[in-house]
Design a protein around this motif. Structure first.
Motif, PDB file in Angstrom:
ATOM      1  N   VAL A 107       0.844  -1.210   0.000  1.00  0.00           N
ATOM      2  CA  VAL A 107       0.000   0.000   0.000  1.00  0.00           C
ATOM      3  C   VAL A 107       0.872   1.251   0.000  1.00  0.00           C
ATOM      4  O   VAL A 107       0.615   2.206  -0.746  1.00  0.00           O
ATOM      5  CB  VAL A 107      -0.946  -0.015   1.215  1.00  0.00           C
ATOM      6  N   CYS A 108       1.918   1.274   0.823  1.00  0.00           N
ATOM      7  CA  CYS A 108       2.801   2.441   0.872  1.00  0.00           C
ATOM      8  C   CYS A 108       3.506   2.646  -0.469  1.00  0.00           C
ATOM      9  O   CYS A 108       3.677   3.784  -0.926  1.00  0.00           O
ATOM     10  CB  CYS A 108       3.827   2.280   1.990  1.00  0.00           C
ATOM     11  N   SER A 109       3.892   1.542  -1.101  1.00  0.00           N
ATOM     12  CA  SER A 109       4.520   1.635  -2.421  1.00  0.00           C
ATOM     13  C   SER A 109       3.543   2.197  -3.441  1.00  0.00           C
ATOM     14  O   SER A 109       3.919   3.013  -4.293  1.00  0.00           O
ATOM     15  CB  SER A 109       5.004   0.249  -2.866  1.00  0.00           C
ATOM     16  N   ALA A 110       2.285   1.762  -3.367  1.00  0.00           N
ATOM     17  CA  ALA A 110       1.285   2.238  -4.328  1.00  0.00           C
ATOM     18  C   ALA A 110       1.047   3.740  -4.184  1.00  0.00           C
ATOM     19  O   ALA A 110       0.985   4.470  -5.186  1.00  0.00           O
ATOM     20  CB  ALA A 110      -0.027   1.473  -4.129  1.00  0.00           C
ATOM     21  N   TYR A 111       0.926   4.229  -2.946  1.00  0.00           N
ATOM     22  CA  TYR A 111       0.740   5.667  -2.733  1.00  0.00           C
ATOM     23  C   TYR A 111       1.960   6.453  -3.226  1.00  0.00           C
ATOM     24  O   TYR A 111       1.827   7.519  -3.846  1.00  0.00           O
ATOM     25  CB  TYR A 111       0.492   5.963  -1.255  1.00  0.00           C
ATOM     26  N   THR A 112       3.145   5.939  -2.942  1.00  0.00           N
ATOM     27  CA  THR A 112       4.366   6.616  -3.370  1.00  0.00           C
ATOM     28  C   THR A 112       4.466   6.651  -4.886  1.00  0.00           C
ATOM     29  O   THR A 112       4.811   7.682  -5.480  1.00  0.00           O
ATOM     30  CB  THR A 112       5.598   5.920  -2.771  1.00  0.00           C
ATOM     31  N   HIS A 113       4.152   5.522  -5.525  1.00  0.00           N
ATOM     32  CA  HIS A 113       4.196   5.450  -6.989  1.00  0.00           C
ATOM     33  C   HIS A 113       3.169   6.418  -7.593  1.00  0.00           C
ATOM     34  O   HIS A 113       3.468   7.124  -8.574  1.00  0.00           O
ATOM     35  CB  HIS A 113       3.911   4.015  -7.438  1.00  0.00           C
ATOM     36  N   ALA A 114       1.982   6.481  -7.016  1.00  0.00           N
ATOM     37  CA  ALA A 114       0.949   7.396  -7.513  1.00  0.00           C
ATOM     38  C   ALA A 114       1.381   8.851  -7.360  1.00  0.00           C
ATOM     39  O   ALA A 114       1.108   9.695  -8.224  1.00  0.00           O
ATOM     40  CB  ALA A 114      -0.363   7.150  -6.776  1.00  0.00           C
ATOM     41  N   PHE A 115       2.065   9.151  -6.261  1.00  0.00           N
ATOM     42  CA  PHE A 115       2.571  10.508  -6.049  1.00  0.00           C
ATOM     43  C   PHE A 115       3.595  10.874  -7.120  1.00  0.00           C
ATOM     44  O   PHE A 115       3.547  11.955  -7.730  1.00  0.00           O
ATOM     45  CB  PHE A 115       3.187  10.599  -4.649  1.00  0.00           C
ATOM     46  N   MET A 116       4.537   9.960  -7.384  1.00  0.00           N
ATOM     47  CA  MET A 116       5.542  10.215  -8.411  1.00  0.00           C
ATOM     48  C   MET A 116       4.898  10.380  -9.785  1.00  0.00           C
ATOM     49  O   MET A 116       5.265  11.268 -10.566  1.00  0.00           O
ATOM     50  CB  MET A 116       6.558   9.069  -8.452  1.00  0.00           C
ATOM     51  N   SER A 117       3.931   9.541 -10.084  1.00  0.00           N
ATOM     52  CA  SER A 117       3.241   9.630 -11.382  1.00  0.00           C
ATOM     53  C   SER A 117       2.516  10.961 -11.525  1.00  0.00           C
ATOM     54  O   SER A 117       2.540  11.592 -12.592  1.00  0.00           O
ATOM     55  CB  SER A 117       2.241   8.475 -11.525  1.00  0.00           C
TER      56      SER A 117
ATOM     57  N   PHE B  46      12.500  15.424 -11.812  1.00  0.00           N
ATOM     58  CA  PHE B  46      13.362  15.373 -10.629  1.00  0.00           C
ATOM     59  C   PHE B  46      14.081  14.040 -10.567  1.00  0.00           C
ATOM     60  O   PHE B  46      13.631  13.034 -11.124  1.00  0.00           O
ATOM     61  CB  PHE B  46      12.538  15.579  -9.359  1.00  0.00           C
ATOM     62  N   LYS B  47      15.199  14.050  -9.877  1.00  0.00           N
ATOM     63  CA  LYS B  47      16.002  12.839  -9.700  1.00  0.00           C
ATOM     64  C   LYS B  47      16.145  12.454  -8.229  1.00  0.00           C
ATOM     65  O   LYS B  47      16.742  11.432  -7.911  1.00  0.00           O
ATOM     66  CB  LYS B  47      17.388  13.032 -10.309  1.00  0.00           C
ATOM     67  N   GLN B  48      15.591  13.293  -7.329  1.00  0.00           N
ATOM     68  CA  GLN B  48      15.705  13.032  -5.896  1.00  0.00           C
ATOM     69  C   GLN B  48      14.364  13.266  -5.216  1.00  0.00           C
ATOM     70  O   GLN B  48      13.556  14.082  -5.673  1.00  0.00           O
ATOM     71  CB  GLN B  48      16.737  13.961  -5.255  1.00  0.00           C
TER      72      GLN B  48
ATOM     73  N   LEU C  95      10.999   4.035  -4.487  1.00  0.00           N
ATOM     74  CA  LEU C  95      11.642   5.132  -5.215  1.00  0.00           C
ATOM     75  C   LEU C  95      12.925   4.671  -5.889  1.00  0.00           C
ATOM     76  O   LEU C  95      13.209   5.032  -7.044  1.00  0.00           O
ATOM     77  CB  LEU C  95      11.921   6.293  -4.260  1.00  0.00           C
ATOM     78  N   ARG C  96      13.712   3.880  -5.194  1.00  0.00           N
ATOM     79  CA  ARG C  96      14.942   3.369  -5.797  1.00  0.00           C
ATOM     80  C   ARG C  96      14.637   2.481  -6.992  1.00  0.00           C
ATOM     81  O   ARG C  96      15.358   2.510  -7.996  1.00  0.00           O
ATOM     82  CB  ARG C  96      15.768   2.622  -4.743  1.00  0.00           C
ATOM     83  N   LYS C  97      13.567   1.696  -6.919  1.00  0.00           N
ATOM     84  CA  LYS C  97      13.167   0.862  -8.051  1.00  0.00           C
ATOM     85  C   LYS C  97      12.812   1.711  -9.271  1.00  0.00           C
ATOM     86  O   LYS C  97      12.955   1.282 -10.412  1.00  0.00           O
ATOM     87  CB  LYS C  97      11.965  -0.006  -7.671  1.00  0.00           C
ATOM     88  N   LEU C  98      12.329   2.943  -9.003  1.00  0.00           N
ATOM     89  CA  LEU C  98      11.982   3.859 -10.088  1.00  0.00           C
ATOM     90  C   LEU C  98      13.184   4.673 -10.557  1.00  0.00           C
ATOM     91  O   LEU C  98      13.053   5.550 -11.418  1.00  0.00           O
ATOM     92  CB  LEU C  98      10.874   4.815  -9.625  1.00  0.00           C
TER      93      LEU C  98
ATOM     94  N   LEU D 224      -5.344   9.342  -6.655  1.00  0.00           N
ATOM     95  CA  LEU D 224      -6.292   8.236  -6.486  1.00  0.00           C
ATOM     96  C   LEU D 224      -6.786   7.686  -7.817  1.00  0.00           C
ATOM     97  O   LEU D 224      -7.297   6.556  -7.876  1.00  0.00           O
ATOM     98  CB  LEU D 224      -7.478   8.688  -5.628  1.00  0.00           C
ATOM     99  N   SER D 225      -6.648   8.474  -8.871  1.00  0.00           N
ATOM    100  CA  SER D 225      -7.090   8.011 -10.199  1.00  0.00           C
ATOM    101  C   SER D 225      -5.977   7.294 -10.953  1.00  0.00           C
ATOM    102  O   SER D 225      -6.206   6.774 -12.050  1.00  0.00           O
ATOM    103  CB  SER D 225      -7.579   9.200 -11.032  1.00  0.00           C
ATOM    104  N   CYS D 226      -4.771   7.256 -10.377  1.00  0.00           N
ATOM    105  CA  CYS D 226      -3.634   6.639 -11.066  1.00  0.00           C
ATOM    106  C   CYS D 226      -3.773   5.117 -11.100  1.00  0.00           C
ATOM    107  O   CYS D 226      -4.182   4.492 -10.106  1.00  0.00           O
ATOM    108  CB  CYS D 226      -2.325   6.998 -10.359  1.00  0.00           C
ATOM    109  N   ASP D 227      -3.419   4.542 -12.216  1.00  0.00           N
ATOM    110  CA  ASP D 227      -3.232   3.096 -12.309  1.00  0.00           C
ATOM    111  C   ASP D 227      -1.732   2.850 -12.278  1.00  0.00           C
ATOM    112  O   ASP D 227      -1.017   3.192 -13.223  1.00  0.00           O
ATOM    113  CB  ASP D 227      -3.826   2.541 -13.603  1.00  0.00           C
ATOM    114  N   VAL D 228      -1.255   2.303 -11.183  1.00  0.00           N
ATOM    115  CA  VAL D 228       0.183   2.048 -11.063  1.00  0.00           C
ATOM    116  C   VAL D 228       0.415   0.548 -10.987  1.00  0.00           C
ATOM    117  O   VAL D 228      -0.381  -0.186 -10.386  1.00  0.00           O
ATOM    118  CB  VAL D 228       0.767   2.739  -9.815  1.00  0.00           C
ATOM    119  N   PRO D 229       1.488   0.062 -11.607  1.00  0.00           N
ATOM    120  CA  PRO D 229       1.755  -1.379 -11.582  1.00  0.00           C
ATOM    121  C   PRO D 229       2.147  -1.826 -10.191  1.00  0.00           C
ATOM    122  O   PRO D 229       2.865  -1.125  -9.476  1.00  0.00           O
ATOM    123  CB  PRO D 229       2.915  -1.531 -12.566  1.00  0.00           C
ATOM    124  N   LEU D 230       1.659  -2.994  -9.807  1.00  0.00           N
ATOM    125  CA  LEU D 230       2.081  -3.569  -8.538  1.00  0.00           C
ATOM    126  C   LEU D 230       3.505  -4.076  -8.670  1.00  0.00           C
ATOM    127  O   LEU D 230       3.846  -4.739  -9.654  1.00  0.00           O
ATOM    128  CB  LEU D 230       1.161  -4.722  -8.128  1.00  0.00           C
TER     129      LEU D 230
END
Length: 470
Positions: free
Chosen positions: A24-34, A43-45, A67-70, A129-135
């Protein structure tokens, strides 16, 4: 994200620690980055910080791992106040992510997100919340959080050393209620560097959920006792993540957050304010301000209000909430070195008001007594589902006559305000404001009256009736 039970409230996404899984934390973080990238930010950091909840390091590690995976580098700022992270993110023009549940109980936690130019908006939340991010597939154990970077902590402290000068608190004797505030060591060092004598009290190794809008009866009694025991000019504390101040006068009486905000705005000569509808009406009746724009409750709405004032031509703008968090929306003519920080901050109002004790040669109690005689009090019913609170508010809004009956009020309604929850003005000049919390399953109650005694008695009466009807 939808099914986790972790959801956005008035400020950030929050939920039970058990629901804030790595996925869940990864999904929120990924959605934020997207969301940031969809808005054109390159950004790079990303900066990450935490509060002192036992669950915060694990959640931060999950976010950092994603974030490191991204391919994004993580600057780990350690355990610092939320506004310190926000300032650092703004200075470096990079996103920031704060792991904190603020003042809510330790079995819950949350994530606050910062754009390179400030706190995210409600529109940003909707986009996330509308983002579709890969698991992410199951991964090897994380390498852990990076070595702590002290730049954010030091920069935040320097902001307030530069504001009024290194000896601005010289001669003051302060008590620092440390509990589990993430800023407890930072505040000790800062107040000492500014010349104050500091007595540290009640440091805790377990998390203590301090709510600056609903100070516990235990802490009310403690404040009075500490003032008698230590003969201090003030007692200082904050909530868990250091964005809401808790400040007492020399008698140990805790000041309401909106009074702290009012006095701070006056001391800084700020003419235009955006404040939530729940704040004390003394803000208007004091006559200190050219404009007071009332908003819904929550920092995103106060920020939108400050932006609206600036669009209308206001050049010096700030906001604050009933919890005392102070938001600086623009540069100030009398304090040009103080950069805007449009997110809740506890240290700005504390430092300003402590300095006023010396500048005015007056105790805080006298400064408060000089204000219009409008007094507030608040409390909450905990573990009360938001859907039930919303249903009650909707029913009473449609049937206001039942408010008089249910709460046994020997009074008449003069005005109803549904800007946020239901705010009821009465012929006695008392005010009753009911609303569901945006951060937790709580039903909040705010009252206002012409004396502090009447406010407390009115609140006690209302809470008794509220317990019976729910």
């Amino acid at each position: 994200m939808e099914s986790s039970g972790v959801a956005f409230g008035t400020s950030g996404a929050r939920g039970l620690v058990s629901a804030m899984t790595d996925e869940v934390c990864s999904a929120y973080t990924h959605a934020f980055m997207s969301t940031m990238r969809r808005q054109g930010f390159d950004f790079k950091q990303v900066a990450i910080a935490i509060d002192l909840r036992p669950s915060s390091p694990r959640i931060a590690d999950a976010c950092a791992n994603l974030l490191r995976k991204l391919g994004i580098d993580v600057i780990f700022c350690g355990a610092i106040p939320t506004p310190a992270l926000a300032l650092f993110s703004q200075q470096l023009q990079i996103p920031g992510l704060m792991v904190t549940g603020s003042h809510i109980p330790f079995d819950r936690n949350g994530l606050k997100f910062y754009r390179p130019n400030g706190e995210i908006s409600k529109a940003d939340e909707a986009m996330m919340l509308s983002c579709d991010v890969p698991l992410c597939p199951k991964q090897a154990p994380s390498a852990g959080l990076p070595v702590e970077d002290l730049s954010a902590k030091l920069g935040y402290m320097q902001r307030y050393k530069d504001l009024l000068g290194r000896q601005s608190l010289l001669g003051l004797r302060l008590a620092l209620y440390q509990h589990s505030s993430v800023g407890r060591d930072l505040m000790l060092q800062l107040f000492t560097d500014l010349g104050a004598e500091v007595i540290c009290l009640e440091r805790s190794d377990t998390f203590v959920p301090i709510d600056t809008e609903a100070v516990s009866e235990r802490d009310v009694k403690r404040g009075l006792q500490w003032a008698r025991n230590y003969q201090v000019d003030a007692i200082v504390s904050t909530d868990g993540d250091g964005d809401r101040p808790l400040l007492s006068d020399e008698k140990g009486r805790w000041l309401r957050g909106d009074i702290v905000g009012l006095m701070t705005a006056r001391a800084l000569n700020i003419p235009h304010l955006a404040v939530p509808v729940s704040c004390n009406s003394a803000i208007e009746t004091s006559g200190f301000f050219q404009t007071v724009l009332r908003t819904r409750i929550g920092s995103p709405y106060v920020i939108s209000g400050m932006e609206a004032l600036q669009q209308q031509g206001a050049s010096q703008v700030a906001g604050f909430e009933a919890n005392g968090g102070f938001l600086l929306g623009s540069y100030l003519a009398d304090f040009p070195a103080l950069k805007p920080l449009p997110t809740r901050d506890a240290l700005l109002p504390v430092i300003v008001l402590l300095a006023q004790i010396r500048l005015q040669n007056k105790p805080l109690s006298t400064m408060v007594s000089d204000l219009p005689s409008r007094f507030t009090a608040s409390d909450r019913v905990q573990d009360f589902p938001s859907n039930k609170s919303l249903a009650l508010i909707a029913h009473w809004t449609s049937n206001p006559e039942q408010i008089i009956e249910i709460f046994k009020l020997n009074d008449q309604i003069t005005k109803l305000d549904s800007t946020d929850g239901l705010r009821v003005s009465l012929t006695s000049e008392r005010v009753l404001h009911l609303r569901p919390s945006g951060n937790a399953p709580e039903f909040r109650c705010y009252v206002e009256a012409s004396s502090q005694k009447d406010a407390y008695q009115f609140l006690s009466h209302v809470m008794l009736q509220l317990a019976d009807c729910i």
